[in-house]
Enzyme design. Structure first.
Site, PDB file in Angstrom:
ATOM      1  N   ARG A 186       0.852  -1.188   0.000  1.00 40.75           N
ATOM      2  CA  ARG A 186       0.000   0.000   0.000  1.00 40.75           C
ATOM      3  C   ARG A 186       0.881   1.229   0.000  1.00 40.75           C
ATOM      4  O   ARG A 186       1.913   1.244   0.671  1.00 40.75           O
ATOM      5  CB  ARG A 186      -0.872   0.053   1.263  1.00 40.75           C
ATOM      6  CG  ARG A 186      -1.951  -0.980   1.331  1.00 40.75           C
ATOM      7  CD  ARG A 186      -2.410  -1.179   2.753  1.00 40.75           C
ATOM      8  NE  ARG A 186      -1.293  -1.604   3.597  1.00 40.75           N
ATOM      9  CZ  ARG A 186      -1.343  -1.678   4.929  1.00 40.75           C
ATOM     10  NH1 ARG A 186      -2.433  -1.348   5.564  1.00 40.75           N
ATOM     11  NH2 ARG A 186      -0.287  -2.083   5.616  1.00 40.75           N
ATOM     12  N   GLU A 187       0.461   2.267  -0.728  1.00 37.79           N
ATOM     13  CA  GLU A 187       1.208   3.519  -0.689  1.00 37.79           C
ATOM     14  C   GLU A 187       1.154   4.061   0.728  1.00 37.79           C
ATOM     15  O   GLU A 187       0.124   3.988   1.398  1.00 37.79           O
ATOM     16  CB  GLU A 187       0.603   4.522  -1.666  1.00 37.79           C
ATOM     17  CG  GLU A 187       0.836   4.104  -3.090  1.00 37.79           C
ATOM     18  CD  GLU A 187       0.350   5.124  -4.094  1.00 37.79           C
ATOM     19  OE1 GLU A 187       0.187   6.300  -3.716  1.00 37.79           O
ATOM     20  OE2 GLU A 187       0.140   4.740  -5.250  1.00 37.79           O
ATOM     21  N   PHE A 241     -10.609  -2.183   6.420  1.00 40.77           N
ATOM     22  CA  PHE A 241     -11.242  -1.783   5.165  1.00 40.77           C
ATOM     23  C   PHE A 241     -12.757  -1.674   5.269  1.00 40.77           C
ATOM     24  O   PHE A 241     -13.494  -1.914   4.322  1.00 40.77           O
ATOM     25  CB  PHE A 241     -10.810  -2.691   3.995  1.00 40.77           C
ATOM     26  CG  PHE A 241      -9.519  -2.205   3.408  1.00 40.77           C
ATOM     27  CD1 PHE A 241      -8.352  -2.279   4.133  1.00 40.77           C
ATOM     28  CD2 PHE A 241      -9.488  -1.585   2.166  1.00 40.77           C
ATOM     29  CE1 PHE A 241      -7.166  -1.767   3.640  1.00 40.77           C
ATOM     30  CE2 PHE A 241      -8.310  -1.070   1.660  1.00 40.77           C
ATOM     31  CZ  PHE A 241      -7.148  -1.164   2.402  1.00 40.77           C
ATOM     32  N   CYS A 272      -4.734   2.205  -8.046  1.00 32.10           N
ATOM     33  CA  CYS A 272      -4.933   0.742  -8.124  1.00 32.10           C
ATOM     34  C   CYS A 272      -6.394   0.305  -8.169  1.00 32.10           C
ATOM     35  O   CYS A 272      -6.833  -0.290  -9.143  1.00 32.10           O
ATOM     36  CB  CYS A 272      -4.228   0.074  -6.948  1.00 32.10           C
ATOM     37  SG  CYS A 272      -2.502   0.507  -6.868  1.00 32.10           S
ATOM     38  N   ARG A 307      -3.569  10.569  -7.652  1.00 34.43           N
ATOM     39  CA  ARG A 307      -4.231   9.895  -8.774  1.00 34.43           C
ATOM     40  C   ARG A 307      -5.596   9.354  -8.345  1.00 34.43           C
ATOM     41  O   ARG A 307      -5.710   8.694  -7.334  1.00 34.43           O
ATOM     42  CB  ARG A 307      -3.339   8.754  -9.311  1.00 34.43           C
ATOM     43  CG  ARG A 307      -2.180   9.282 -10.133  1.00 34.43           C
ATOM     44  CD  ARG A 307      -1.259   8.181 -10.566  1.00 34.43           C
ATOM     45  NE  ARG A 307      -0.500   7.640  -9.449  1.00 34.43           N
ATOM     46  CZ  ARG A 307       0.310   6.588  -9.537  1.00 34.43           C
ATOM     47  NH1 ARG A 307       0.449   5.959 -10.678  1.00 34.43           N
ATOM     48  NH2 ARG A 307       0.980   6.158  -8.484  1.00 34.43           N
TER      49      ARG A 307
HETATM   50  C1  UGA Z   1      -4.131  -0.928  -2.639  1.00 31.72           C
HETATM   51  C2  UGA Z   1      -4.142  -2.246  -1.850  1.00 31.72           C
HETATM   52  O1  UGA Z   1      -4.541  -1.997  -0.496  1.00 31.72           O
HETATM   53  C3  UGA Z   1      -2.754  -2.890  -1.854  1.00 31.72           C
HETATM   54  O2  UGA Z   1      -2.810  -4.146  -1.207  1.00 31.72           O
HETATM   55  C4  UGA Z   1      -2.310  -3.073  -3.308  1.00 31.72           C
HETATM   56  O3  UGA Z   1      -1.005  -3.623  -3.391  1.00 31.72           O
HETATM   57  C5  UGA Z   1      -2.306  -1.732  -4.016  1.00 31.72           C
HETATM   58  O4  UGA Z   1      -3.631  -1.178  -3.961  1.00 31.72           O
HETATM   59  C6  UGA Z   1      -1.885  -1.975  -5.440  1.00 31.72           C
HETATM   60  O5  UGA Z   1      -2.601  -2.674  -6.161  1.00 31.72           O
HETATM   61  O6  UGA Z   1      -0.774  -1.573  -5.805  1.00 31.72           O
HETATM   62  P1  UGA Z   1      -3.359   1.574  -2.102  1.00 31.72           P
HETATM   63  O7  UGA Z   1      -3.979   1.927  -3.427  1.00 31.72           O
HETATM   64  O8  UGA Z   1      -2.003   2.090  -1.780  1.00 31.72           O
HETATM   65  O9  UGA Z   1      -3.271  -0.029  -1.944  1.00 31.72           O
HETATM   66  O10 UGA Z   1      -4.323   2.135  -0.975  1.00 31.72           O
HETATM   67  P2  UGA Z   1      -5.331   1.546   0.123  1.00 31.72           P
HETATM   68  O11 UGA Z   1      -4.739   1.709   1.448  1.00 31.72           O
HETATM   69  O12 UGA Z   1      -5.811   0.214  -0.251  1.00 31.72           O
HETATM   70  O13 UGA Z   1      -6.528   2.601  -0.014  1.00 31.72           O
HETATM   71  C7  UGA Z   1      -7.234   2.726  -1.263  1.00 31.72           C
HETATM   72  C8  UGA Z   1      -8.357   3.713  -1.136  1.00 31.72           C
HETATM   73  O14 UGA Z   1      -9.402   3.201  -0.319  1.00 31.72           O
HETATM   74  C9  UGA Z   1      -7.978   5.057  -0.514  1.00 31.72           C
HETATM   75  O15 UGA Z   1      -8.609   6.096  -1.230  1.00 31.72           O
HETATM   76  C10 UGA Z   1      -8.498   4.973   0.910  1.00 31.72           C
HETATM   77  O16 UGA Z   1      -8.787   6.227   1.472  1.00 31.72           O
HETATM   78  C11 UGA Z   1      -9.760   4.143   0.688  1.00 31.72           C
HETATM   79  N1  UGA Z   1     -10.208   3.380   1.871  1.00 31.72           N
HETATM   80  C12 UGA Z   1      -9.440   2.399   2.399  1.00 31.72           C
HETATM   81  C13 UGA Z   1     -11.454   3.644   2.409  1.00 31.72           C
HETATM   82  O17 UGA Z   1     -12.200   4.531   1.932  1.00 31.72           O
HETATM   83  N2  UGA Z   1     -11.887   2.905   3.478  1.00 31.72           N
HETATM   84  C14 UGA Z   1     -11.128   1.916   4.027  1.00 31.72           C
HETATM   85  O18 UGA Z   1     -11.587   1.281   4.998  1.00 31.72           O
HETATM   86  C15 UGA Z   1      -9.873   1.664   3.475  1.00 31.72           C
END
Ligand code: UGA
Length: 488
Positions: free
Chosen positions: A167-168, A282, A293, A360
């Protein structure tokens, strides 16, 4: 690969690794492989980026990455623009180039293809070519075909898949302390060679090192390894991201239900998340998921299903709920402010999530653009993403503040769009004093409504009842209109 070579490799587990692409995945993977003791050649064709890396600069905001680059640069980690040189020097080559979405939602695999062509032209001894970029199932088959068409002898290479789940914001820790390492390979030697790259994590020896990057586990941790076919590994990546996106859309839909029936989504989350089969992670409701992603991978996964004649309507619904979440937030802002034209808004958070400067597919950017269209003026603050966001608003259409309080000063309302921890620590009294009207619309549920109400703020959040301060039972705009009337 000959048995002799294999035995030699087993004795000496330190490897020569090539990583092609120095984006999030490639740069983190390259720095972490160097941290594990391997010699890494990181390849990129962007000269400016290479020069930055060679000077010791870190192009992305990522915890621990500057330390790792500092630790290994010019020692075990080298940067080059010469793919052929890197291929000849490496036993294993990870492809981590971009796979951007195309207009139709399909994935653009042209960078992967051109790297495969480049590798084919340079291959001289047995190598494993590993796809690490997120790609649709069958990409490994295509890489193999392209390499054969470009003259790579079939006995000199295998193609494997090793998806990345980082995750970023916590990418380095995610790499070094993974929930699992997935290696998809269709031959035993190639699987063993890729597994060797991760040996210090899977045998736990990395976690005994005094200089290890700290992580979330105790000393007995060993990273679990899952070996699969290449196609299964490719599918695991897409299915994991789709499932996580589905969890977020599910809880956002439940939050809307809570608003309709006057229930509290935080209580509902606690109730459902404490079932170990569901889990709490999540399940944070908000303005919807963004980033490079989830939105892209969901579309790509749907594309793969369609190509194979399958209807996977669930994925459409996940994307629909996500888009709706932004509109719901805008409707909340309207509800709090009545009309939007001419309103001065403070926006806290521009990154797609906390801990990163990445904007992004950020819901925050989309919401700010919609507010500008409605005729609002916006002053924004983000702890990391303002530089990148200024490229998105090059015409000075929004102002940037030096801190949250500067953004809030004199604003008609404060909107919270990214879940930065720093925002939770804001001094609510100061906030109230600085705001022209005591209105906070929180798209990330950072505060307890009762606390906001007690601080004299009118607080609107996601899936919870509005907390309108009794001290401002007369709506702020009504109050202002009365004051203006009186002055006139
Ligand atoms: C995501 C996956 O979590 C990673 O496992 C994966 O490796 C990565 O994509 C990828 O494919 O490279 P990332 O995009 O860095 O990671 O971010 P996340 O932490 O997953 O969050 C994604 C989005 O969901 C964000 O906008 C965050 O604010 C939102 N989110 C997350 C929620 O709205 N609620 C939650 O409970 C969790």
């Amino acid at each position: 690969m000959s048995k002799k070579l294999w035995l030699r490799l087993r004795e000496n587990w330190q490897m020569k690794i090539g990583v092609v692409g120095s984006g999030y995945v490639g740069l983190v993977a390259g720095a972490c492989f160097a941290e594990l003791g391997h010699d890494v050649l990181l390849v990129d064709n962007d000269r400016q980026k290479l020069a930055e890396l060679q000077r010791g600069e870190c192009p992305i905001h990522e915890k621990f990455l500057p330390e790792l680059l500092q630790r290994h640069r010019c020692k075990r980690l080298h940067f080059t623009g010469d793919l052929a040189h890197a291929v000849r020097k490496s036993q294993i080559i990870f492809i981590a180039v971009g796979t951007p979405p195309k207009e139709d939602g399909d994935v653009d695999l042209s960078y992967v293809e051109s790297v495969a062509q480049g590798i084919a032209g340079a291959i001289d001894t047995y190598k494993v070519v590993v796809e690490k970029s997120t790609v649709p199932v069958y990409t490994s088959t295509w890489i193999r075909r392209i390499m054969l068409l470009n003259g790579a002898p079939p006995e000199l290479f295998d193609v494997a898949s090793n998806p990345e789940f980082l995750r970023e914001g916590s990418a380095v820790a995610d790499f070094l302390y993974p929930d699992r390492i997935v290696i998809g390979a269709d031959s035993a030697p190639s699987a063993a060679l890729v597994a060797q790259a991760y040996r210090p994590l899977t045998d736990g020896s990395y976690y005994d090192r005094p200089d290890m990057i700290p992580g979330p586990v105790d000393g007995n941790f060993k990273a679990p390894l899952i070996e699969t076919s290449t196609k299964s590994a490719e599918l695991i990546k897409h299915a994991s991201n789709a499932f996580l996106a589905m969890k977020i859309s599910f809880i956002n839909a439940v939050a809307s239900m809570c608003e309709a029936v006057e229930a509290d989504v935080e209580q509902v989350c606690e109730g459902i998340g404490s079932d170990s089969r569901i889990g709490r992670r999540f399940l944070r409701p908000g303005v919807g998921y963004g980033g490079s992603c989830f939105p892209k991978d969901l579309l790509a996964f749907r594309g793969v299903a369609r190509e194979n004649g399958l209807q996977f309507g669930l994925l459409d619904e996940v994307a629909r709920v996500n888009a709706e979440q932004r509109h719901r937030f805008l409707r909340k802002v309207k509800k709090a402010l009545w009309t939007l034209k001419g309103k001065k808004l403070a926006v806290l958070g521009l990154a797609f999530k906390n801990g990163t400067d990445d904007i992004r597919e950020s819901p925050a950017i989309a919401i700010v653009k919609a507010l500008l269209k409605e005729g609002c003026s916006v002053t924004a603050y983000d702890p990391a993403a303002m530089k990148r966001a200024s490229e998105e608003f090059p015409d000075g259409s929004i102002k940037f503040a030096a801190d949250a309080y500067e953004a809030i000063a004199g604003a008609d309302a404060c909107l919270i769009l990214t879940e930065w921890e720093d925002f939770r620590a804001l001094d609510l009294r100061r906030m109230k004093k600085l705001l022209r009207y005591p209105i906070v619309v929180d798209g990330r549920n950072l505060f307890r409504p009762a606390l906001m109400q007690a601080a004299g703020l009118n607080y609107y959040s996601v899936g919870r009842a509005d907390a309108v301060s009794t001290r401002s039972a007369v709506t702020p705009f009504l109050k202002h209109a009365i004051e203006e009337d009186e002055a006139a």
